[in-house]
Motif scaffolding. Structure first.
Motif, short mmCIF file in Angstrom:
data_model
loop_
_atom_site.label_atom_id
_atom_site.label_comp_id
_atom_site.label_asym_id
_atom_site.label_seq_id
_atom_site.Cartn_x
_atom_site.Cartn_y
_atom_site.Cartn_z
N ARG A 164 0.82 -1.21 0.00
CA ARG A 164 0.00 0.00 0.00
C ARG A 164 0.85 1.26 0.00
O ARG A 164 1.96 1.27 0.50
CB ARG A 164 -0.94 0.02 1.19
N GLU A 165 0.26 2.30 -0.59
CA GLU A 165 0.86 3.64 -0.54
C GLU A 165 0.24 4.46 0.57
O GLU A 165 0.91 5.28 1.19
CB GLU A 165 0.63 4.38 -1.87
N ASP A 166 -1.06 4.28 0.78
CA ASP A 166 -1.79 5.10 1.75
C ASP A 166 -2.99 4.32 2.25
O ASP A 166 -3.44 3.36 1.61
CB ASP A 166 -2.25 6.40 1.07
N ARG A 167 -3.49 4.75 3.41
CA ARG A 167 -4.65 4.10 4.01
C ARG A 167 -5.44 5.14 4.78
O ARG A 167 -4.88 6.01 5.43
CB ARG A 167 -4.19 3.01 4.96
N ILE A 168 -6.77 5.03 4.71
CA ILE A 168 -7.64 5.82 5.58
C ILE A 168 -8.64 4.86 6.20
O ILE A 168 -8.96 3.82 5.64
CB ILE A 168 -8.33 6.99 4.85
N ILE A 169 -9.13 5.24 7.37
CA ILE A 169 -9.97 4.34 8.13
C ILE A 169 -11.05 5.12 8.85
O ILE A 169 -10.84 6.28 9.23
CB ILE A 169 -9.12 3.53 9.14
N ALA A 170 -12.20 4.50 9.02
CA ALA A 170 -13.28 5.07 9.84
C ALA A 170 -13.98 3.92 10.55
O ALA A 170 -14.29 2.89 9.96
CB ALA A 170 -14.29 5.83 8.97
N ASP A 171 -14.19 4.11 11.84
CA ASP A 171 -14.97 3.19 12.66
C ASP A 171 -16.08 4.00 13.30
O ASP A 171 -15.83 5.08 13.83
CB ASP A 171 -14.12 2.57 13.77
#
Length: 100
Positions: free
Chosen positions: A90-97
């Motif tokens: 991966r180059e980048d990651r975003i997350i939401a919980d």
């Protein structure tokens, strides 16, 4: 109910595979976790087709009964194996919980 959403931008080439190959590999491995980790209520992985520069390549949508179940999933050895591979490609990651 907990909703857990993650999006990744995948490198064009990593670990001997193209972006498309890595997206398919990750999709298959993440979706296979449903049969290995009982606390997963629902899981789906989508591969982006939009050519928009702001678009991420891969999205995970999953549901858990509560925060304890999410924590169990995140620390499960089968999930950690997939997460390790994703970290390599991966180059980048975003997350939401969030809770319902």
């Amino acid at each position: 109910m907990i909703k857990h959403i993650v999006m990744w931008k995948i490198k064009d080439f990593a670990e001997g595979n193209s972006k498309e190959q890595n997206c398919n590999k990750i999709k298959n491995e993440l979706e296979a976790l449903k049969s290995k980790i009982p606390c997963i209520k629902s899981i789906e992985v989508g591969i982006n087709f939009s050519e928009d520069k702001a678009a991420y390549d891969l999205v995970l949508y999953s549901e858990f009964e509560d925060e304890n179940a999410l924590n169990e999933y995140q620390n499960h050895e089968e999930h950690l194996k997939v997460a390790k591979y994703i970290g390599l490609v991966r180059e980048d990651r975003i997350i939401a919980d969030y809770k319902l």
